[in-house]
Design a protein around this motif. Structure first.
Motif, PDB file in Angstrom:
ATOM      1  N   TYR A 179       4.427   5.786  13.855  1.00  0.00           N
ATOM      2  CA  TYR A 179       5.076   5.855  12.547  1.00  0.00           C
ATOM      3  C   TYR A 179       5.794   4.549  12.241  1.00  0.00           C
ATOM      4  N   ALA A 180       5.924   4.264  10.936  1.00  0.00           N
ATOM      5  CA  ALA A 180       6.604   3.036  10.508  1.00  0.00           C
ATOM      6  C   ALA A 180       8.110   3.223  10.596  1.00  0.00           C
ATOM      7  N   HIS A 181       8.789   2.199  11.093  1.00  0.00           N
ATOM      8  CA  HIS A 181      10.248   2.214  11.235  1.00  0.00           C
ATOM      9  C   HIS A 181      10.855   1.401  10.094  1.00  0.00           C
ATOM     10  N   LYS A 182      11.864   1.971   9.422  1.00  0.00           N
ATOM     11  CA  LYS A 182      12.445   1.325   8.252  1.00  0.00           C
ATOM     12  C   LYS A 182      13.170   0.025   8.586  1.00  0.00           C
ATOM     13  N   LEU A 183      13.683  -0.113   9.811  1.00  0.00           N
ATOM     14  CA  LEU A 183      14.512  -1.271  10.158  1.00  0.00           C
ATOM     15  C   LEU A 183      13.803  -2.233  11.093  1.00  0.00           C
ATOM     16  N   LYS A 184      12.501  -2.030  11.328  1.00  0.00           N
ATOM     17  CA  LYS A 184      11.750  -2.905  12.221  1.00  0.00           C
ATOM     18  C   LYS A 184      10.473  -3.367  11.536  1.00  0.00           C
ATOM     19  N   ALA A 185       9.904  -4.448  12.070  1.00  0.00           N
ATOM     20  CA  ALA A 185       8.597  -4.882  11.591  1.00  0.00           C
ATOM     21  C   ALA A 185       7.539  -3.891  12.069  1.00  0.00           C
ATOM     22  N   ASN A 186       6.565  -3.568  11.218  1.00  0.00           N
ATOM     23  CA  ASN A 186       5.528  -2.597  11.543  1.00  0.00           C
ATOM     24  C   ASN A 186       4.158  -3.221  11.328  1.00  0.00           C
ATOM     25  N   ALA A 187       3.234  -2.947  12.233  1.00  0.00           N
ATOM     26  CA  ALA A 187       1.859  -3.407  12.099  1.00  0.00           C
ATOM     27  C   ALA A 187       0.971  -2.199  11.836  1.00  0.00           C
ATOM     28  N   PHE A 188       0.401  -2.106  10.640  1.00  0.00           N
ATOM     29  CA  PHE A 188      -0.477  -1.001  10.294  1.00  0.00           C
ATOM     30  C   PHE A 188      -1.913  -1.383  10.655  1.00  0.00           C
ATOM     31  N   THR A 189      -2.583  -0.542  11.420  1.00  0.00           N
ATOM     32  CA  THR A 189      -3.966  -0.804  11.816  1.00  0.00           C
ATOM     33  C   THR A 189      -4.955  -0.076  10.924  1.00  0.00           C
ATOM     34  N   LYS A 190      -4.448   0.726  10.001  1.00  0.00           N
ATOM     35  CA  LYS A 190      -5.290   1.446   9.064  1.00  0.00           C
ATOM     36  C   LYS A 190      -4.855   1.088   7.639  1.00  0.00           C
ATOM     37  N   PRO A 191      -5.729   1.321   6.643  1.00  0.00           N
ATOM     38  CA  PRO A 191      -5.362   0.988   5.251  1.00  0.00           C
ATOM     39  C   PRO A 191      -4.056   1.656   4.826  1.00  0.00           C
ATOM     40  N   LEU A 192      -3.295   0.938   4.009  1.00  0.00           N
ATOM     41  CA  LEU A 192      -2.010   1.422   3.493  1.00  0.00           C
ATOM     42  C   LEU A 192      -2.147   1.571   1.982  1.00  0.00           C
ATOM     43  N   THR A 193      -1.895   2.783   1.481  1.00  0.00           N
ATOM     44  CA  THR A 193      -2.026   3.063   0.051  1.00  0.00           C
ATOM     45  C   THR A 193      -0.678   3.507  -0.495  1.00  0.00           C
ATOM     46  N   ILE A 194      -0.226   2.860  -1.592  1.00  0.00           N
ATOM     47  CA  ILE A 194       1.065   3.174  -2.193  1.00  0.00           C
ATOM     48  C   ILE A 194       0.825   3.662  -3.612  1.00  0.00           C
ATOM     49  N   GLY A 195       1.337   4.857  -3.915  1.00  0.00           N
ATOM     50  CA  GLY A 195       1.206   5.413  -5.255  1.00  0.00           C
ATOM     51  C   GLY A 195      -0.066   6.203  -5.467  1.00  0.00           C
ATOM     52  N   GLY A 196      -1.122   5.876  -4.749  1.00  0.00           N
ATOM     53  CA  GLY A 196      -2.399   6.566  -4.886  1.00  0.00           C
ATOM     54  C   GLY A 196      -3.541   5.580  -4.820  1.00  0.00           C
ATOM     55  N   GLU A 197      -4.727   6.062  -4.442  1.00  0.00           N
ATOM     56  CA  GLU A 197      -5.893   5.200  -4.324  1.00  0.00           C
ATOM     57  C   GLU A 197      -6.328   4.694  -5.701  1.00  0.00           C
ATOM     58  N   ILE A 198      -6.724   3.418  -5.755  1.00  0.00           N
ATOM     59  CA  ILE A 198      -7.299   2.854  -6.970  1.00  0.00           C
ATOM     60  C   ILE A 198      -8.819   2.998  -6.908  1.00  0.00           C
ATOM     61  N   VAL A 199      -9.390   2.638  -5.779  1.00  0.00           N
ATOM     62  CA  VAL A 199     -10.826   2.781  -5.541  1.00  0.00           C
ATOM     63  C   VAL A 199     -11.013   3.623  -4.297  1.00  0.00           C
ATOM     64  N   ALA A 200     -11.684   4.763  -4.439  1.00  0.00           N
ATOM     65  CA  ALA A 200     -11.911   5.642  -3.297  1.00  0.00           C
ATOM     66  C   ALA A 200     -12.829   4.960  -2.283  1.00  0.00           C
ATOM     67  N   ASN A 201     -12.521   5.205  -0.992  1.00  0.00           N
ATOM     68  CA  ASN A 201     -13.337   4.674   0.109  1.00  0.00           C
ATOM     69  C   ASN A 201     -13.415   3.156   0.095  1.00  0.00           C
TER      70      ASN A 201
END
Length: 821
Positions: A179-201
């Motif tokens: 899980y992402a930590h609010k006070l630390k740097a985070n490395a996401f290895t999967k796509p990150l979507t904010i607000g909702g997908e613009i283009v599916a897949n």
């Protein structure tokens, strides 16, 4: 049945207090009666303060049960009522004055009555327990919970606790790395979507359904984002690519500094230079008056030093001089001429020299009615400050002296000063009349050598305000809210309505009414086996209920405990409902025989399986090992703009590969690619123009140059035969920078340049009359005029006579809006 819900606004408020953006200020309970409410229905976490609040009750105490639970309580005493309610909540007041509903309780209909005469009302304590990881520290709550705050039904029984099942929907501590930590740097290895997908897949690693606010963007090459990238930044509202200003429709045009390679597909060799085309007035053109280039003023009031006076004004000056000469040489005896007055004085000089006050009729009587100015210092002036050198007495009855009261002092102050020299030691007695109604007051203020101090204020309704902290009566300090409290030496008769004998004394042996028992020789094993002889060392009893505190006498155990149970014959006797055991030798804390989690034994490998993390379920947190869709805005670093609806805000810079920019704030469509290719910023594969890549050889083909289309400019080939021998035009349209041969007829002077822009100083055209008398006039509804330099005459039309074969040049004077010729 009742239900409790901590609102989303409450969670945000808790986070703001923890972050230092707010100070914990939980202020009051509110009560309401909600029609048709189902007390068993789930509570909306977005509930806000209702409009029909029946009653508001200040908070009595906010305390902590432990680090993960706080109790918020209010007391509805016998003086509160009457009303019915089925809903109540807790409100916090933010630093800006806004009120936030942080918790809600729905319940069956309840009645609160107050005592009236012999009819006794009811007494009620309302408490809300907020349970969340580290909630006490987050809200800075240090006060230990008070016995009256927590009611029986708010405690969790052993049976309920044992039946609690930690199912798969809970977040495990061992999963924290996902899980992402609010006070630390985070490395996401999967796509990150904010607000909702613009283009599916989509293979995009980052999608934002909305807009985002960031600092600089470092755009690396390609979708794989190779290298450290080139900076795309905003400086003073200008977009820069690697420190080069990007050119767009909003900042191009005249004065923009855009250096195009081509204009309308033609390079620089195709166009003529302006200095080769817009020549000065032809050398062989003849001005009407080549030695006079000054404006003519037709008045005698001008102060201009660079303009000539008209002949008409010279004629007026001569008329004035002739009149003066005629006056000086007149022999008229009626004394209405200067010479006559001079002659009369000479003839009567002896009589005039002997004139005095006594032989001028009426002068002495007039002087007798005047005030002797030398005596003025002995009288008081009504409209000036006066200094009296002796005692003054007002001997009358009724109102002896009115200061102000005339209407001139409306909304103003008026004062009387008494004391030494003004500005040293003395007192001002002031009527402060600038207020409204009862706020107008009498004030006594000391001058205090230039540092005035207000001592007393009496308002119109008789309220007296002593303005200094330690005001006295007969040498004794007056106690008030500003000087009482610890260290004040205030010796009160009662404290909160209680006499001194109703309190325990900390400085001597005292007696309390109630049970206080301390036993010895008890052990934790005795507690576990319910041994009737040695259970507990300190007991607090109420009817048949008891809380006992104990310390194990076994030397190597050193356990301490708290036990809650049913008291029978002074010991629990098998009725234990809960126990807490502490081991200062390093062992675990036990609750009802089960290990308790705390800061010393939680963390990686501890086996702690939490229900929530910072009050959030696992489904509300971002996973780093799977694709995550954020439904709320994300802020990295800190907010750039408070109250912004941006889906993401980044206080700092980001490094990305290509950016696919979808349309509008709602990010419709798959978007167009903004990319970095070998240090060149491209939009949909096309190179973007900026200050670092324009100029000769850049391939930039501009639509306009200095705001002009290509056909505005002359071609270089047009200059091959251009020079002083430029031909006269016979067109009936007069244009600036052109020579015209015109026959008889009416013609219009230019009102703009050929491109429609405004005329400028030194714009010119010339006219040569051929076979007639051409008349040049100003376009209808315009205020411009013609001015002849020879005599300053102005008109709206100029006619060149038939026998004038000179070339007449007209030059525009923008300041005066005239064509001078």
């Amino acid at each position: 049945m009742s239900q409790l819900k901590i609102t989303n606004a409450g969670i945000d408020y808790r986070n703001a207090v923890f972050a230092g953006e707010e100070v914990q200020n939980i202020t009051h309970f509110i009560f309401a009666n909600m029609p048709d409410q189902d007390a068993s229905a789930p509570i909306d976490p977005n509930t806000t303060i209702p409009t029909d609040v029946l009653h508001s009750q200040p908070i009595k105490a906010v305390s902590k049960v432990d680090g993960n639970a706080v109790v918020i309580s209010a007391v509805l005493g016998y003086d509160v009522g009457d009303f019915e309610y089925n809903w109540y909540g807790v409100v916090a007041t933010k630093q800006n004055g806004d009120q936030v509903l942080i918790a809600v309780v729905t319940t069956e209909l309840q009645t609160k009555t107050k005592t009236v005469g012999a009819v006794t009302g009811n007494y009620s304590v309302k408490s809300i327990v907020w349970r969340s990881q580290n909630i006490a520290d987050d809200l800075n709550i240090t006060l230990a919970v008070l016995p009256w705050q927590v009611q029986d039904e708010e405690l969790v029984s052993k049976a309920v606790f044992d039946a609690h099942n930690h199912d798969d929907s809970y977040l495990k501590k061992s999963d924290a790395d996902n899980y992402a930590h609010k006070l630390k740097a985070n490395a996401f290895t999967k796509p990150l979507t904010i607000g909702g997908e613009i283009v599916a897949n989509s293979s995009a690693i980052f999608q934002v359904k909305g807009f985002m606010r960031v600092g600089s963007i470092y755009l690396s090459e390609g979708q794989e984002a190779e290298g450290s990238g080139v900076e795309l930044s905003n400086s003073n509202g200008q977009l820069y690519w690697h420190s080069n200003k990007i050119i767009h429709h909003g900042n191009m045009g005249a004065g923009s500094g855009v250096d195009a390679d081509k204009l309308d597909g033609k390079d620089a060799t195709y166009f003529a230079r302006s200095e080769d085309v817009k020549t000065a007035v032809p050398a062989n053109a003849l001005f009407t008056d080549t030695n006079t280039w000054r404006a003519v003023v037709d008045n005698l009031t001008s102060t201009a030093a660079d303009k000539s006076l008209s002949a008409n004004q010279g004629r007026i000056i001569k008329q004035m001089i002739d009149q003066v000469n005629a006056l000086l040489t007149s022999d008229d005896t009626t004394l209405n001429e200067i010479q006559e007055v001079v002659n009369f004085i000479k003839q009567n000089r002896e009589t005039l020299d002997s004139l005095g006050i006594s032989n001028i009729a009426g002068l002495q009587n007039a002087l007798d009615t005047k005030f002797n100015k030398s005596d003025a210092t002995y009288y008081a002036h009504k409209s000036k400050a006066n200094v009296f050198g002796s005692t003054q007495q007002i001997d009358t009855t009724g109102t002896a002296l009115i200061i102000g009261g005339s209407g001139k002092q409306s909304s103003s102050d008026v004062s009387v000063y008494m004391g030494n020299e003004i500005g040293q030691y003395g007192f001002y007695f002031t009527y402060a009349g600038s207020g409204t109604g009862n706020e107008n007051a009498l004030e006594i203020t000391t001058s205090n050598t230039g540092s005035p101090k207000k001592a007393l204020r009496v308002t119109q309704d008789g309220v007296i305000d002593f303005n200094q902290l330690n005001a006295k009566v007969a040498g004794n300090i007056i106690w008030h809210a500003g000087n009482m409290g610890a260290g004040s030496n205030l010796d009160a008769d009662k404290l909160d309505g209680l006499q001194a004998e109703q309190f325990l004394r900390a400085d001597r042996t005292d007696t309390m009414k109630g049970n206080l028992k301390v036993d010895v020789n008890a052990s934790y094993d005795d507690l576990a086996s319910n041994a009737p002889s040695n259970v507990g060392q300190f007991i607090i009893e109420s009817d048949n209920n008891a809380v006992s505190f104990g310390l194990d006498e076994v030397r190597n155990s050193r356990k301490a405990w708290i036990q809650v149970g049913h008291n029978s014959n002074d010991y629990p006797s098998g009725q234990i409902q809960g126990s807490l055991a502490l081991n200062p030798m390093g062992g675990d804390v036990e609750i009802n025989g089960r290990k308790a989690w705390h800061a010393g034994n939680m963390g990686a490998g501890s086996g702690l399986d939490a229900d929530k993390l910072d009050g959030l379920q696992a489904s509300q947190l971002a996973r780093t090992d799977t694709e995550t869709v954020f439904k709320k805005p994300i802020v990295l670093g800190e907010k750039i703009l408070q109250g912004s609806t941006a889906s993401i805000q980044v206080k700092g810079f980001i490094r990305v590969g290509s950016i696919f920019l979808s349309e509008g704030l709602t990010a419709e469509g798959s978007g167009v690619e903004l990319s970095n290719e070998n240090g060149q910023l491209k939009w949909n594969g096309e190179k973007i123009l900026h200050a670092g890549n324009m100029g000769a050889g850049s391939g930039i083909d501009a639509d306009k140059l200095d705001g002009h289309e290509g056909d505005y400019f002359a071609k270089a080939s047009d200059l091959e035969n251009f020079g002083e021998s430029r031909k006269f035009s016979r067109s009936s349209t007069i244009n600036i920078f052109r020579r015209h041969s015109l026959g008889g007829g009416n013609y219009i002077a230019p009102s703009t340049r050929s491109d429609g822009s405004a005329l400028q100083d030194q714009d010119w055209f010339s006219i040569r009359a051929v076979g007639g008398e051409p008349a040049i006039s100003i376009k209808n509804n315009l205020t411009a005029k013609f001015r002849r330099l020879a005599d300053g005459a102005t008109d709206t039309q100029v006619t060149i006579i038939a026998d004038d074969r000179n070339e007449r040049v007209f030059v525009y004077n923008k300041t005066d809006n005239v064509w001078e010729f």
